[in-house]
Design a protein around this motif. Structure first.
Motif, mmCIF file in Angstrom:
data_model
loop_
_atom_site.group_PDB
_atom_site.id
_atom_site.type_symbol
_atom_site.label_atom_id
_atom_site.label_comp_id
_atom_site.label_asym_id
_atom_site.label_seq_id
_atom_site.Cartn_x
_atom_site.Cartn_y
_atom_site.Cartn_z
ATOM 1 N N PHE A 85 102.484 -18.890 45.522
ATOM 2 C CA PHE A 85 103.594 -19.817 45.751
ATOM 3 C C PHE A 85 103.290 -21.120 45.014
ATOM 4 N N GLU A 86 103.867 -21.255 43.828
ATOM 5 C CA GLU A 86 103.523 -22.385 42.950
ATOM 6 C C GLU A 86 104.736 -23.213 42.551
ATOM 7 N N ASP A 87 105.898 -22.925 43.107
ATOM 8 C CA ASP A 87 107.124 -23.560 42.634
ATOM 9 C C ASP A 87 107.525 -24.798 43.419
ATOM 10 N N GLY A 88 106.610 -25.332 44.247
ATOM 11 C CA GLY A 88 106.923 -26.561 44.963
ATOM 12 C C GLY A 88 107.737 -26.298 46.207
ATOM 13 N N THR B 113 114.379 -15.622 46.725
ATOM 14 C CA THR B 113 113.213 -16.489 46.758
ATOM 15 C C THR B 113 112.263 -16.032 47.855
ATOM 16 N N ARG C 120 106.134 -24.485 49.810
ATOM 17 C CA ARG C 120 106.051 -23.838 48.504
ATOM 18 C C ARG C 120 107.032 -22.672 48.491
ATOM 19 N N HIS C 121 107.312 -22.169 47.298
ATOM 20 C CA HIS C 121 108.136 -20.974 47.192
ATOM 21 C C HIS C 121 107.850 -20.294 45.865
ATOM 22 N N ALA C 122 108.349 -19.084 45.722
ATOM 23 C CA ALA C 122 108.242 -18.353 44.463
ATOM 24 C C ALA C 122 109.574 -17.671 44.202
ATOM 25 N N SER C 123 110.153 -17.908 43.042
ATOM 26 C CA SER C 123 111.425 -17.275 42.681
ATOM 27 C C SER C 123 111.167 -15.849 42.207
ATOM 28 N N LEU D 24 110.637 -25.948 49.087
ATOM 29 C CA LEU D 24 112.020 -25.481 49.188
ATOM 30 C C LEU D 24 112.483 -25.844 50.591
ATOM 31 N N GLY E 128 117.717 -16.742 40.315
ATOM 32 C CA GLY E 128 117.262 -17.717 41.296
ATOM 33 C C GLY E 128 117.845 -17.531 42.671
ATOM 34 N N ARG F 282 115.760 -13.772 38.055
ATOM 35 C CA ARG F 282 116.123 -14.744 37.021
ATOM 36 C C ARG F 282 117.281 -15.618 37.487
#
Length: 291
Positions: free
Chosen positions: A166-169, A187, A176-179, A171, A184, A182
């Motif tokens: 989980f590197e996407d900051g 999640t 953290r979150h991970a998409s 949500l 979006g 594509r």
């Protein structure tokens, strides 16, 4: 998008398994030795017909889920406290084919966690990319995993899932979150407590958000009452996960779908959203009964 709620058998657990009592080891022993049991609870798998490919959330239980296990040494206590009911044709593979969906066409299998009633159908998806949080994968592997009740010896030969970082900051309330897609619109968010690396899946289909919540709680009512189960690895983390889910639902309408809630399929079908300030009594009539 079309979403299928598929019941892959049923599970019956002790009441103190579903709604924990006590602290530490005492809490676990209460879950194992409680003489009161629930009725049959569904074991849900969710199949999403997404434009980018079929997505399966969890895989249910195998037909031999009740076969005696003898390791770790306390496994007979777990099997006494959690009993399954499933026929071979109720496994996820045959049920998908009955819907006209081919398991070999699945692009992603997302595992909320790796307990037996969620990973027991992995063998039906030899061509899919399987995603598991890195924390869950690390905890469940090898002897350490076996000693914590993971039946990792039953994973398909050569099982090598894609670890989710989980590197996407942040949500909303989730740190953290991970998409996944594509677009979006799918999640993954960390929801630890029931297991160290438990994750949940958020699907945006306009409004509301659909949350495939695994075992973050056993029912929506348990979430609203901030009740943790009796076998979770981290009681404080589980309650903090509840707070974050409720905060998310306060920010955005959310259909909350725990795997073992008998009302989850109905809430999905009617897009009934979670009221973060609600009570069980206030929800009478939405599905004809209290959640």
């Amino acid at each position: 998008m079309k979403i299928h709620a598929i019941e892959t058998g049923r599970v019956r657990v002790t009441e103190r398994w579903r709604e924990g009592e006590g602290d530490g080891l005492r809490r676990l022993l209460n879950a194992w030795f409680d003489k009161a049991t629930t009725g049959w609870l569904p074991v849900h798998v969710w199949v999403i017909e997404h434009p980018e490919g079929l997505i399966v959330v969890d895989t249910g239980i195998p037909a031999d889920a009740n076969r005696p296990r003898y390791f770790p040494p306390f496994m007979p206590l777990i099997q006494r406290a959690a009993v399954f009911d499933i026929a071979p044709e109720e496994e996820i593979g045959p049920q998908m084919r009955a819907l006209g969906l081919e398991p070999r066409d699945v692009r992603w299998v997302v595992m909320t966690h790796l307990h037996q009633d969620h990973d027991g159908g992995l063998h039906h998806f030899p061509s899919a990319e399987v995603l598991v949080s890195r924390d869950e994968w690390s905890f469940a592997c090898g002897l350490r995993g076996r000693m914590n009740g993971y039946l990792n010896q039953r994973w398909p030969r050569g099982f090598a899932p894609t670890p989710v970082d989980f590197e996407d900051g942040p949500l909303g309330p989730f740190p953290r979150h991970a998409s996944l897609t594509r677009a979006g619109d799918v999640t993954l968010v960390p929801t630890p407590g029931h297991s160290p690396g438990h994750l949940s899946v958020l699907l945006e289909e306009g409004e509301p958000t659909i949350m495939f919540a695994g075992d973050t709680s056993y029912t929506e009512d348990h979430l609203l009452r901030m009740v943790a189960d009796g076998i979770g690895t981290d009681l404080e983390a589980e309650i903090e996960t509840h707070r974050r889910i409720l905060a998310h639902a306060a920010q955005r309408p959310t259909v909350y779908l725990p795997s073992h809630d008998p009302d989850s399929a109905g809430r999905l079908a009617h897009r009934i959203t979670l009221d973060p300030h609600g009570t069980a009594a206030a929800r009478v009539g939405r599905l004809g009964k209290v959640a």
